[in-house]
Design a protein around this motif. Structure first.
Motif, PDB file in Angstrom:
ATOM      1  N   VAL A 148       5.505  18.539 -58.051  1.00 13.63           N
ATOM      2  CA  VAL A 148       4.693  17.322 -57.959  1.00 13.63           C
ATOM      3  C   VAL A 148       5.566  16.146 -57.541  1.00 13.63           C
ATOM      4  O   VAL A 148       5.205  15.357 -56.664  1.00 13.63           O
ATOM      5  N   LYS A 149       6.755  16.045 -58.150  1.00 11.65           N
ATOM      6  CA  LYS A 149       7.654  14.949 -57.797  1.00 11.65           C
ATOM      7  C   LYS A 149       8.182  15.101 -56.366  1.00 11.65           C
ATOM      8  O   LYS A 149       8.229  14.133 -55.609  1.00 11.65           O
ATOM      9  N   ALA A 150       8.578  16.307 -55.984  1.00 14.33           N
ATOM     10  CA  ALA A 150       9.154  16.534 -54.651  1.00 14.33           C
ATOM     11  C   ALA A 150       8.134  16.276 -53.552  1.00 14.33           C
ATOM     12  O   ALA A 150       8.478  15.757 -52.488  1.00 14.33           O
ATOM     13  N   LEU A 151       6.869  16.624 -53.792  1.00 17.05           N
ATOM     14  CA  LEU A 151       5.821  16.449 -52.790  1.00 17.05           C
ATOM     15  C   LEU A 151       5.206  15.053 -52.812  1.00 17.05           C
ATOM     16  O   LEU A 151       4.396  14.720 -51.952  1.00 17.05           O
ATOM     17  N   GLY A 152       5.560  14.257 -53.825  1.00 15.04           N
ATOM     18  CA  GLY A 152       5.019  12.906 -53.913  1.00 15.04           C
ATOM     19  C   GLY A 152       3.532  12.862 -54.170  1.00 15.04           C
ATOM     20  O   GLY A 152       2.840  11.948 -53.733  1.00 15.04           O
ATOM     21  N   ILE A 153       3.018  13.863 -54.876  1.00 17.45           N
ATOM     22  CA  ILE A 153       1.578  13.946 -55.136  1.00 17.45           C
ATOM     23  C   ILE A 153       1.108  12.777 -55.998  1.00 17.45           C
ATOM     24  O   ILE A 153       0.014  12.262 -55.825  1.00 17.45           O
ATOM     25  N   GLY A 154       1.917  12.356 -56.915  1.00 13.26           N
ATOM     26  CA  GLY A 154       1.573  11.248 -57.800  1.00 13.26           C
ATOM     27  C   GLY A 154       2.638  11.137 -58.861  1.00 13.26           C
ATOM     28  O   GLY A 154       3.557  11.955 -58.915  1.00 13.26           O
ATOM     29  N   PRO A 155       2.534  10.127 -59.703  1.00 15.31           N
ATOM     30  CA  PRO A 155       3.548   9.982 -60.738  1.00 15.31           C
ATOM     31  C   PRO A 155       3.390  11.048 -61.824  1.00 15.31           C
ATOM     32  O   PRO A 155       2.280  11.472 -62.133  1.00 15.31           O
ATOM     33  N   VAL A 156       4.510  11.462 -62.363  1.00 10.31           N
ATOM     34  CA  VAL A 156       4.518  12.374 -63.508  1.00 10.31           C
ATOM     35  C   VAL A 156       4.555  11.502 -64.758  1.00 10.31           C
ATOM     36  O   VAL A 156       5.417  10.637 -64.892  1.00 10.31           O
TER      37      VAL A 156
ATOM     38  N   ASN B 222      -5.339  11.775 -83.663  1.00 13.84           N
ATOM     39  CA  ASN B 222      -5.986  12.498 -82.567  1.00 13.84           C
ATOM     40  C   ASN B 222      -6.012  11.670 -81.274  1.00 13.84           C
ATOM     41  O   ASN B 222      -6.988  11.681 -80.531  1.00 13.84           O
ATOM     42  N   ARG B 223      -4.915  10.920 -81.044  1.00 10.19           N
ATOM     43  CA  ARG B 223      -4.761  10.142 -79.815  1.00 10.19           C
ATOM     44  C   ARG B 223      -3.904  10.930 -78.835  1.00 10.19           C
ATOM     45  O   ARG B 223      -3.015  11.669 -79.229  1.00 10.19           O
ATOM     46  N   ASP B 224      -4.148  10.722 -77.558  1.00 12.88           N
ATOM     47  CA  ASP B 224      -3.359  11.364 -76.517  1.00 12.88           C
ATOM     48  C   ASP B 224      -2.776  10.279 -75.615  1.00 12.88           C
ATOM     49  O   ASP B 224      -3.364   9.924 -74.587  1.00 12.88           O
ATOM     50  N   PRO B 225      -1.615   9.718 -75.989  1.00  7.50           N
ATOM     51  CA  PRO B 225      -1.046   8.639 -75.196  1.00  7.50           C
ATOM     52  C   PRO B 225      -0.649   9.083 -73.789  1.00  7.50           C
ATOM     53  O   PRO B 225      -0.639   8.272 -72.864  1.00  7.50           O
ATOM     54  N   HIS B 226      -0.341  10.368 -73.603  1.00  4.21           N
ATOM     55  CA  HIS B 226      -0.020  10.861 -72.262  1.00  4.21           C
ATOM     56  C   HIS B 226      -1.240  10.739 -71.354  1.00  4.21           C
ATOM     57  O   HIS B 226      -1.144  10.249 -70.227  1.00  4.21           O
ATOM     58  N   LEU B 227      -2.380  11.193 -71.825  1.00  5.08           N
ATOM     59  CA  LEU B 227      -3.609  11.125 -71.033  1.00  5.08           C
ATOM     60  C   LEU B 227      -4.009   9.677 -70.785  1.00  5.08           C
ATOM     61  O   LEU B 227      -4.391   9.309 -69.665  1.00  5.08           O
ATOM     62  N   GLU B 228      -3.914   8.837 -71.816  1.00  4.55           N
ATOM     63  CA  GLU B 228      -4.268   7.425 -71.655  1.00  4.55           C
ATOM     64  C   GLU B 228      -3.388   6.763 -70.598  1.00  4.55           C
ATOM     65  O   GLU B 228      -3.874   6.020 -69.742  1.00  4.55           O
ATOM     66  N   ALA B 229      -2.089   7.025 -70.641  1.00  7.90           N
ATOM     67  CA  ALA B 229      -1.166   6.432 -69.668  1.00  7.90           C
ATOM     68  C   ALA B 229      -1.420   6.984 -68.268  1.00  7.90           C
ATOM     69  O   ALA B 229      -1.325   6.247 -67.280  1.00  7.90           O
ATOM     70  N   ALA B 230      -1.749   8.263 -68.155  1.00  9.28           N
ATOM     71  CA  ALA B 230      -2.018   8.859 -66.847  1.00  9.28           C
ATOM     72  C   ALA B 230      -3.284   8.274 -66.231  1.00  9.28           C
ATOM     73  O   ALA B 230      -3.320   7.967 -65.035  1.00  9.28           O
ATOM     74  N   VAL B 231      -4.335   8.099 -67.033  1.00  8.68           N
ATOM     75  CA  VAL B 231      -5.575   7.494 -66.531  1.00  8.68           C
ATOM     76  C   VAL B 231      -5.311   6.051 -66.109  1.00  8.68           C
ATOM     77  O   VAL B 231      -5.757   5.609 -65.042  1.00  8.68           O
ATOM     78  N   HIS B 232      -4.552   5.308 -66.915  1.00  9.19           N
ATOM     79  CA  HIS B 232      -4.214   3.927 -66.567  1.00  9.19           C
ATOM     80  C   HIS B 232      -3.434   3.875 -65.247  1.00  9.19           C
ATOM     81  O   HIS B 232      -3.724   3.041 -64.380  1.00  9.19           O
ATOM     82  N   ALA B 233      -2.456   4.771 -65.083  1.00  6.40           N
ATOM     83  CA  ALA B 233      -1.661   4.812 -63.850  1.00  6.40           C
ATOM     84  C   ALA B 233      -2.550   5.141 -62.654  1.00  6.40           C
ATOM     85  O   ALA B 233      -2.413   4.537 -61.585  1.00  6.40           O
ATOM     86  N   ALA B 234      -3.484   6.081 -62.823  1.00  3.44           N
ATOM     87  CA  ALA B 234      -4.379   6.457 -61.719  1.00  3.44           C
ATOM     88  C   ALA B 234      -5.293   5.296 -61.341  1.00  3.44           C
ATOM     89  O   ALA B 234      -5.477   5.004 -60.156  1.00  3.44           O
ATOM     90  N   LEU B 235      -5.856   4.616 -62.330  1.00  2.00           N
ATOM     91  CA  LEU B 235      -6.746   3.489 -62.040  1.00  2.00           C
ATOM     92  C   LEU B 235      -5.981   2.342 -61.393  1.00  2.00           C
ATOM     93  O   LEU B 235      -6.507   1.669 -60.492  1.00  2.00           O
ATOM     94  N   THR B 236      -4.755   2.106 -61.826  1.00  3.35           N
ATOM     95  CA  THR B 236      -3.925   1.066 -61.221  1.00  3.35           C
ATOM     96  C   THR B 236      -3.638   1.390 -59.760  1.00  3.35           C
ATOM     97  O   THR B 236      -3.728   0.525 -58.887  1.00  3.35           O
ATOM     98  N   ARG B 237      -3.324   2.659 -59.481  1.00  2.00           N
ATOM     99  CA  ARG B 237      -3.058   3.072 -58.095  1.00  2.00           C
ATOM    100  C   ARG B 237      -4.323   2.967 -57.246  1.00  2.00           C
ATOM    101  O   ARG B 237      -4.260   2.594 -56.078  1.00  2.00           O
TER     102      ARG B 237
END
Length: 112
Positions: free
Chosen positions: A14-22, A83-98
């Protein structure tokens, strides 16, 4: 957080192909393929690495180190308990920002 060799390799791809942020935590670095079929005369067994990976932008250094995320997000024990998923929350935030910065292309209307 719970990855095996495929988690390291897929993250590196994913990082090498530049698909999106990890987003998340560094992978654990267990990239080598292991061979479990070695038994000694006393009944004990050996686990030996059989294959290694060379990864773009990582070289041979993913083993025992892992792949670092572009956006590091810790997950605390309290997150698990609540029962929080900070990884998912941060990924959704990053996607919406992009998407805000670079909206998807709108195709032209077809000429009928």
């Amino acid at each position: 957080m719970f990855t095996g060799s495929d988690g390291d390799v897929a993250t590196a791809a994913v990082k090498a192909l530049g698909i999106g942020p990890v987003v998340g935590n560094r992978t654990w670095g267990g990239v080598n393929v292991m061979d479990w079929n070695f038994s000694l005369a006393d009944g004990t067994g050996l686990i030996l690495p059989r294959e290694a990976y060379w990864l773009t932008h990582q070289g041979w250094h993913a083993e025992n180190h892992g792949i670092a995320p572009d956006i590091e997000v810790p997950c605390t024990p309290e997150d698990w308990l609540q029962n929080r998923d900070p990884h998912l929350e941060a990924a959704v935030h990053a996607a919406l920002t992009r998407l805000t910065a670079q909206p998807p292309a709108t195709p032209p209307r077809p000429a009928w």
